[in-house]
Design an enzyme around this catalytic site. Structure first.
Site, mmCIF file in Angstrom:
data_model
loop_
_atom_site.group_PDB
_atom_site.id
_atom_site.type_symbol
_atom_site.label_atom_id
_atom_site.label_comp_id
_atom_site.label_asym_id
_atom_site.label_seq_id
_atom_site.Cartn_x
_atom_site.Cartn_y
_atom_site.Cartn_z
ATOM 1 N N ARG A 121 101.595 28.373 -28.046
ATOM 2 C CA ARG A 121 100.917 28.833 -26.834
ATOM 3 C C ARG A 121 100.314 30.215 -27.071
ATOM 4 O O ARG A 121 100.825 31.239 -26.638
ATOM 5 C CB ARG A 121 101.907 28.859 -25.667
ATOM 6 C CG ARG A 121 102.246 27.469 -25.123
ATOM 7 C CD ARG A 121 101.074 26.897 -24.346
ATOM 8 N NE ARG A 121 101.291 25.542 -23.889
ATOM 9 C CZ ARG A 121 101.806 25.224 -22.698
ATOM 10 N NH1 ARG A 121 102.226 26.150 -21.889
ATOM 11 N NH2 ARG A 121 101.924 23.967 -22.346
ATOM 12 N N GLN A 126 94.189 27.522 -27.560
ATOM 13 C CA GLN A 126 94.069 26.868 -26.249
ATOM 14 C C GLN A 126 93.242 25.594 -26.306
ATOM 15 O O GLN A 126 93.555 24.622 -25.612
ATOM 16 C CB GLN A 126 93.470 27.843 -25.236
ATOM 17 C CG GLN A 126 94.440 28.924 -24.785
ATOM 18 C CD GLN A 126 93.825 29.878 -23.773
ATOM 19 O OE1 GLN A 126 92.610 29.874 -23.565
ATOM 20 N NE2 GLN A 126 94.651 30.683 -23.157
ATOM 21 N N ASP A 129 95.452 22.616 -27.421
ATOM 22 C CA ASP A 129 96.733 22.451 -26.739
ATOM 23 C C ASP A 129 96.757 21.168 -25.904
ATOM 24 O O ASP A 129 96.331 21.142 -24.751
ATOM 25 C CB ASP A 129 96.988 23.675 -25.857
ATOM 26 C CG ASP A 129 98.376 23.683 -25.244
ATOM 27 O OD1 ASP A 129 99.084 22.671 -25.361
ATOM 28 O OD2 ASP A 129 98.746 24.698 -24.634
ATOM 29 N N SER A 132 98.737 21.209 -22.484
ATOM 30 C CA SER A 132 98.004 21.762 -21.345
ATOM 31 C C SER A 132 96.948 20.795 -20.831
ATOM 32 O O SER A 132 96.820 20.574 -19.624
ATOM 33 C CB SER A 132 97.341 23.096 -21.730
ATOM 34 O OG SER A 132 98.313 24.098 -21.937
ATOM 35 N N TYR A 226 106.629 29.028 -22.440
ATOM 36 C CA TYR A 226 107.338 28.044 -21.624
ATOM 37 C C TYR A 226 108.453 28.741 -20.863
ATOM 38 O O TYR A 226 108.960 29.784 -21.281
ATOM 39 C CB TYR A 226 107.948 26.938 -22.487
ATOM 40 C CG TYR A 226 106.939 26.125 -23.253
ATOM 41 C CD1 TYR A 226 106.331 25.021 -22.674
ATOM 42 C CD2 TYR A 226 106.582 26.477 -24.548
ATOM 43 C CE1 TYR A 226 105.401 24.271 -23.373
ATOM 44 C CE2 TYR A 226 105.654 25.734 -25.259
ATOM 45 C CZ TYR A 226 105.072 24.629 -24.660
ATOM 46 O OH TYR A 226 104.151 23.896 -25.354
#
Length: 366
Positions: A121, A126, A129, A132, A226
């Site tokens: 993360r 991003q 990911d 997500s 997280y």
């Protein structure tokens, strides 16, 4: 280098790892794409959609035999591994921390494996990911599923026969799924409250119109992006702080998952028995044991008039969009790992290091 796209075989799975649009982009940078017959049919992508962009359609055994890179969404299973050859590169979600036997089996085949659920993360990862991208859809679908299962509507409605009060929605976990659930429930007109162990999520929840139920976390912040597993003391304080809202809620959505561990229990059976008759709980963590003590995966359990629906993260039901987002994540990830279609094997680089679980039969991450 040949990339093989395999059809998902897990029960209920409707997604595909690569869509025709992303296949075209990979072909444009020099990869050759082989796709299994019918790989995209459950996501509304026909074999002809793939052949139109120069993807070769083959039988499953041929894909395993010819492809240097094998792509899936869900972990490779026992039947898959029987067909894997030494030196092949596997890319999928592996959940390596919770399934060490799978990792040992991959290593025994002399293969290399990257895990998409191990993407760190960090800001530069991003666009790779998958947790997500898929959880975003899950938050949306959880609200839609809840709306279908409830016996009430979400918005305030004024009619000639009287005024209908808005429904009350409570969301546990203000991560990607939780934020999307807040936004969707608010758009539908509900009164929304949310809670999370991470105090830094308060501003995000409130920016979307939710009331945030703050519990002093005494330093129990996030870990690697997280939420950490809560202490017993925090869990008790959260329970006491949230009970009033829980017992008034028409819909409750729980989204708390900790990678590689059992999901934390946030709602006990005792609490369920004190909820409103007709209330609905959508437990998105059911596959990892559930945030609600009475939930069961892929089942609806009724306790004292409360409907508890245990489901896995639910992007499968919007498989066209979910496949498109997953495929974009895969494209960005493969481009990151390779240069002129050859793997760089830069083990000093964080994304590569964190996601490379097995290298040529040697286990790197447990």
């Amino acid at each position: 280098m040949k990339i093989g796209v395999l059809k998902e075989t897990q029960d209920g799975e409707r997604r595909v790892a690569i869509t025709p649009t992303i296949a075209k982009q990979l072909i444009a940078v020099g990869f050759e794409i082989l796709a299994e017959e019918g790989a995209g049919e459950n996501s509304s992508f026909k074999d002809s959609d793939y052949t139109d962009v120069n993807v070769t359609i083959e039988k499953r055994a041929v894909i395993f035999h010819e492809a240097e890179i094998l792509l899936k969404i869900n972990p490779f299973d026992e039947e898959d591994l029987k067909l894997v050859d030494e030196g092949q590169i596997l890319i999928s979600k592996l959940y390596h921390k919770s399934d060490p036997e799978l990792i040992k089996a991959i290593a025994a085949r002399g293969a290399t494996a990257f895990s998409m659920d191990a993407i760190p993360r960090i800001s530069r990862a991003q666009d790779m990911d998958v947790l997500s991208s898929q959880n975003n859809l899950a938050g949306y679908k959880a609200v839609i599923l809840g709306a279908f299962e409830m016996t009430k509507i979400f918005p305030l409605m004024m009619t000639s026969a009287g005024t209908i009060a808005p429904s009350r929605v409570l969301i546990y976990g203000v991560g990607v799924a939780g934020l999307q659930a807040i936004a969707t429930a608010k758009r539908l007109g509900a009164v929304v409250e949310a809670t999370d162990i991470r105090s830094e999520t308060k501003e995000q929840a409130e920016s979307l119109g939710a009331k945030f139920i703050l519990v002093d976390n005494a330093g129990e912040e996030s870990e690697g992006g997280y939420a950490k597993e809560a202490s017993a003391d925090y869990a008790q304080r959260q329970k006491e702080a949230v009970n009033k809202s829980l017992f008034q809620a028409d819909l409750v959505i729980t989204t708390a998952n900790i990678p590689g561990r059992k999901a934390p229990v946030l709602i006990t059976e005792e609490q369920v028995l004190q909820m409103k008759n007709g209330a609905v709980i959508i437990d998105l963590a059911a596959a990892q044991g559930g945030n609600c003590e009475v939930s069961e995966i892929n089942k609806t359990v009724i306790r004292n008039g409360v409907k508890v629906i245990g489901t896995s993260i639910d992007p499968k039901s919007v498989s066209t969009n979910a496949s498109d987002l997953y495929a974009k994540n895969i494209y960005n990830y493969i481009r990151h790992l390779t240069e002129e279609t050859k793997f760089k094997w830069d083990l000093e680089e964080e994304i590569t290091d964190e996601t490379l679980i097995v290298k040529d039969g040697t286990i790197r991450k447990n």
